[in-house]
Design a protein around this motif. Structure first.
Motif, PDB file in Angstrom:
ATOM      1  N   LEU A   7       0.810  -1.218   0.000  1.00  0.00           N
ATOM      2  CA  LEU A   7       0.000   0.000   0.000  1.00  0.00           C
ATOM      3  C   LEU A   7       0.845   1.271   0.000  1.00  0.00           C
ATOM      4  O   LEU A   7       0.366   2.324  -0.428  1.00  0.00           O
ATOM      5  CB  LEU A   7      -0.939  -0.015   1.202  1.00  0.00           C
ATOM      6  CG  LEU A   7      -1.925  -1.194   1.228  1.00  0.00           C
ATOM      7  CD1 LEU A   7      -2.696  -1.220   2.539  1.00  0.00           C
ATOM      8  CD2 LEU A   7      -2.884  -1.126   0.049  1.00  0.00           C
ATOM      9  N   ILE A   8       2.073   1.199   0.520  1.00  0.00           N
ATOM     10  CA  ILE A   8       2.981   2.344   0.433  1.00  0.00           C
ATOM     11  C   ILE A   8       4.326   1.857  -0.103  1.00  0.00           C
ATOM     12  O   ILE A   8       4.663   0.673   0.017  1.00  0.00           O
ATOM     13  CB  ILE A   8       3.176   3.066   1.784  1.00  0.00           C
ATOM     14  CG1 ILE A   8       3.827   2.141   2.811  1.00  0.00           C
ATOM     15  CG2 ILE A   8       1.873   3.632   2.308  1.00  0.00           C
ATOM     16  CD1 ILE A   8       4.185   2.843   4.117  1.00  0.00           C
ATOM     17  N   TYR A  32       9.238   4.877   2.718  1.00  0.00           N
ATOM     18  CA  TYR A  32       9.056   4.636   4.148  1.00  0.00           C
ATOM     19  C   TYR A  32      10.418   4.518   4.843  1.00  0.00           C
ATOM     20  O   TYR A  32      10.647   5.129   5.898  1.00  0.00           O
ATOM     21  CB  TYR A  32       8.243   3.362   4.360  1.00  0.00           C
ATOM     22  CG  TYR A  32       8.129   2.954   5.816  1.00  0.00           C
ATOM     23  CD1 TYR A  32       7.358   3.699   6.709  1.00  0.00           C
ATOM     24  CD2 TYR A  32       8.782   1.823   6.293  1.00  0.00           C
ATOM     25  CE1 TYR A  32       7.258   3.335   8.042  1.00  0.00           C
ATOM     26  CE2 TYR A  32       8.681   1.447   7.621  1.00  0.00           C
ATOM     27  CZ  TYR A  32       7.918   2.201   8.493  1.00  0.00           C
ATOM     28  OH  TYR A  32       7.816   1.847   9.813  1.00  0.00           O
ATOM     29  N   LEU A  33      11.335   3.765   4.254  1.00  0.00           N
ATOM     30  CA  LEU A  33      12.657   3.587   4.873  1.00  0.00           C
ATOM     31  C   LEU A  33      13.444   4.892   4.886  1.00  0.00           C
ATOM     32  O   LEU A  33      14.201   5.156   5.833  1.00  0.00           O
ATOM     33  CB  LEU A  33      13.430   2.502   4.135  1.00  0.00           C
ATOM     34  CG  LEU A  33      12.889   1.069   4.292  1.00  0.00           C
ATOM     35  CD1 LEU A  33      13.648   0.105   3.400  1.00  0.00           C
ATOM     36  CD2 LEU A  33      12.944   0.612   5.749  1.00  0.00           C
ATOM     37  N   ALA A  34      13.274   5.714   3.866  1.00  0.00           N
ATOM     38  CA  ALA A  34      13.968   7.011   3.849  1.00  0.00           C
ATOM     39  C   ALA A  34      13.447   7.904   4.978  1.00  0.00           C
ATOM     40  O   ALA A  34      14.228   8.615   5.632  1.00  0.00           O
ATOM     41  CB  ALA A  34      13.772   7.686   2.501  1.00  0.00           C
ATOM     42  N   TRP A  35      12.132   7.875   5.215  1.00  0.00           N
ATOM     43  CA  TRP A  35      11.576   8.645   6.332  1.00  0.00           C
ATOM     44  C   TRP A  35      12.140   8.142   7.656  1.00  0.00           C
ATOM     45  O   TRP A  35      12.546   8.938   8.512  1.00  0.00           O
ATOM     46  CB  TRP A  35      10.046   8.527   6.337  1.00  0.00           C
ATOM     47  CG  TRP A  35       9.430   9.006   7.620  1.00  0.00           C
ATOM     48  CD1 TRP A  35       9.236  10.295   8.010  1.00  0.00           C
ATOM     49  CD2 TRP A  35       8.961   8.182   8.697  1.00  0.00           C
ATOM     50  NE1 TRP A  35       8.664  10.333   9.259  1.00  0.00           N
ATOM     51  CE2 TRP A  35       8.487   9.049   9.702  1.00  0.00           C
ATOM     52  CE3 TRP A  35       8.881   6.807   8.905  1.00  0.00           C
ATOM     53  CZ2 TRP A  35       7.942   8.579  10.898  1.00  0.00           C
ATOM     54  CZ3 TRP A  35       8.341   6.330  10.094  1.00  0.00           C
ATOM     55  CH2 TRP A  35       7.889   7.220  11.066  1.00  0.00           C
ATOM     56  N   GLU A  78       2.703  10.903  -2.211  1.00  0.00           N
ATOM     57  CA  GLU A  78       3.643  10.179  -3.067  1.00  0.00           C
ATOM     58  C   GLU A  78       4.082   8.837  -2.475  1.00  0.00           C
ATOM     59  O   GLU A  78       4.714   8.021  -3.163  1.00  0.00           O
ATOM     60  CB  GLU A  78       4.874  11.040  -3.367  1.00  0.00           C
ATOM     61  CG  GLU A  78       5.699  11.433  -2.154  1.00  0.00           C
ATOM     62  CD  GLU A  78       5.229  12.754  -1.543  1.00  0.00           C
ATOM     63  OE1 GLU A  78       6.016  13.351  -0.769  1.00  0.00           O
ATOM     64  OE2 GLU A  78       4.076  13.169  -1.823  1.00  0.00           O
ATOM     65  N   TRP A  79       3.761   8.590  -1.209  1.00  0.00           N
ATOM     66  CA  TRP A  79       4.074   7.293  -0.614  1.00  0.00           C
ATOM     67  C   TRP A  79       3.118   6.205  -1.088  1.00  0.00           C
ATOM     68  O   TRP A  79       3.476   5.041  -1.152  1.00  0.00           O
ATOM     69  CB  TRP A  79       4.007   7.358   0.904  1.00  0.00           C
ATOM     70  CG  TRP A  79       5.132   8.063   1.577  1.00  0.00           C
ATOM     71  CD1 TRP A  79       5.961   9.006   1.048  1.00  0.00           C
ATOM     72  CD2 TRP A  79       5.541   7.890   2.935  1.00  0.00           C
ATOM     73  NE1 TRP A  79       6.852   9.446   1.995  1.00  0.00           N
ATOM     74  CE2 TRP A  79       6.621   8.777   3.164  1.00  0.00           C
ATOM     75  CE3 TRP A  79       5.095   7.092   3.970  1.00  0.00           C
ATOM     76  CZ2 TRP A  79       7.259   8.873   4.398  1.00  0.00           C
ATOM     77  CZ3 TRP A  79       5.721   7.174   5.218  1.00  0.00           C
ATOM     78  CH2 TRP A  79       6.793   8.055   5.412  1.00  0.00           C
ATOM     79  N   TRP A  80       1.867   6.563  -1.358  1.00  0.00           N
ATOM     80  CA  TRP A  80       0.838   5.563  -1.649  1.00  0.00           C
ATOM     81  C   TRP A  80       1.110   4.880  -2.980  1.00  0.00           C
ATOM     82  O   TRP A  80       1.570   5.497  -3.937  1.00  0.00           O
ATOM     83  CB  TRP A  80      -0.546   6.202  -1.698  1.00  0.00           C
ATOM     84  CG  TRP A  80      -1.040   6.764  -0.409  1.00  0.00           C
ATOM     85  CD1 TRP A  80      -1.226   8.078  -0.112  1.00  0.00           C
ATOM     86  CD2 TRP A  80      -1.424   6.030   0.746  1.00  0.00           C
ATOM     87  NE1 TRP A  80      -1.702   8.221   1.175  1.00  0.00           N
ATOM     88  CE2 TRP A  80      -1.832   6.971   1.729  1.00  0.00           C
ATOM     89  CE3 TRP A  80      -1.471   4.677   1.079  1.00  0.00           C
ATOM     90  CZ2 TRP A  80      -2.281   6.602   2.996  1.00  0.00           C
ATOM     91  CZ3 TRP A  80      -1.912   4.304   2.336  1.00  0.00           C
ATOM     92  CH2 TRP A  80      -2.304   5.253   3.277  1.00  0.00           C
TER      93      TRP A  80
END
Length: 345
Positions: free
Chosen positions: A226-227, A232-235, A319-321
């Motif tokens: 879904l993302i 996610y890992l960069a965040w 932009e994550w989705w």
């Protein structure tokens, strides 16, 4: 919310009519919420809890519960390969209303009452189906069901809605239910009982606790497609660069993803075998919890408000989705990001 949560007193009236209950838990959160329902007095004098065999997180949760002061009348019966068939007239407690095995049991057993406890976002999906047109089958939001599975879901829906009309269905939840949805569900006969983890709040804090000032809750959104994983890992890398982070994985996270998380500077991955509500209830003032929108955000805000611990839901940037994340899912998740529990303990 206050110490006697809205709806609990009313629910106890039905419990007095039922001397016993059998519960089936397929996840740690379901198991914890069965204990809360017993503590709230909704399940009668004796509650036998069975849980799905072969689950390491469930086994860890059972061990953790055994160390605490369980409500009177609650018996942990241990793991089982499948849901029990309750005797006629006994209250049946479940969490996953979309499980095919659970639905098949509804068609072959005649419980006195059915109590549904929290199972994450699926609980809101169930409430929406109960409030909607009567013919909709009980199927997961993203399920690609074949003909036989659709027939089972439709038959289970008929049985569950019949229980609601006769006053034999209770949904016991700590989730933020929109007012209009709550009114619609109650209008169809379902008893909606809201709780605030009163039993768990009364237990001593769990020690040892993580020492890192920031705690991040893992997510299943990556594994479910879904993302985007890299975003996610960069965040997470940015959070770790700002100071030490304790990372508590979601029980469905991919082991390969966890290896990448643990390789981030400043991030320590903990073994989270039990629900975050149990693991993190002893955090101290000055610590904070970060999480993408999830049901744990609501419950941890309730549990940690009196301890001065901030629980922050991180909005998911557009932009994550991925293309698999439907607008309805994004809307549901935003409910947990922006819900205010109103707790001022």
């Amino acid at each position: 919310m206050n110490g006697s949560s809205p709806g609990v007193e009313e629910g106890r009236d039905h419990a007095r009519e039922q001397p016993s209950a059998v519960a089936w838990a397929e996840s740690p959160l379901q198991l914890l919420c069965v204990v809360e329902a017993c503590h709230a007095g909704l399940l009668g004098a004796h509650v036998r809890v069975m849980s799905r065999a072969g689950s390491r997180p469930l086994a860890a949760t059972r061990r953790e519960l055994a160390r605490l002061a369980l409500p009177a009348g609650l018996e942990q019966a241990g793991p089982a390969p499948g849901p029990p068939k309750p005797r006629r007239g006994v209250t049946w407690v479940i969490g996953d209303a979309f499980s095919g095995r659970v639905q098949a049991r509804w068609l072959t057993a005649l419980p006195g009452r059915i109590v549904v406890v929290d199972d994450g976002l699926a609980t809101i999906r169930l409430l929406e189906l109960l409030a909607g047109p009567p013919g909709r089958p009980l199927l997961r939001a993203r399920a690609a069901a074949g003909p036989l599975r659709s027939v089972l879901g439709a038959a289970a829906g008929l049985r569950l809605r019949a229980a609601a009309r006769s006053g034999r269905l209770t949904v016991f939840t700590a989730l933020p239910v929109p007012d209009d949805l709550g009114r619609a569900v109650r209008g169809r006969g379902t008893e909606l009982v809201v709780h605030d983890f009163a039993w768990l709040r009364a237990q001593p804090p769990r020690r040892p606790r993580p020492q890192e000032p920031t705690v991040v809750l893992g997510t299943s959104l990556v594994r479910n497609g879904l993302i985007h994983r890299d975003r996610y890992l960069a965040w997470l890398a940015g959070v770790g660069a700002a100071g030490p982070v304790a990372y508590f994985p979601h029980r469905r996270e991919d082991p390969g993803d966890l290896e990448r998380v643990g390789a981030q500077p400043g991030v320590t991955v903990y073994d989270a075998g039990v629900p975050a509500e149990m693991t993190l209830r002893g955090l101290d003032p000055g610590q904070r919890v970060l999480s993408l929108p999830s049901t744990a955000v609501t419950s941890l805000r309730v549990l940690l408000a009196s301890r001065g611990v901030t629980v922050e839901a991180v909005d998911v940037p557009d932009e994550w989705w991925t293309a698999q994340a439907a607008p309805s899912l994004r809307s549901h998740l935003s409910m947990f990001a922006h819900h205010d529990t109103g707790v001022t303990r």
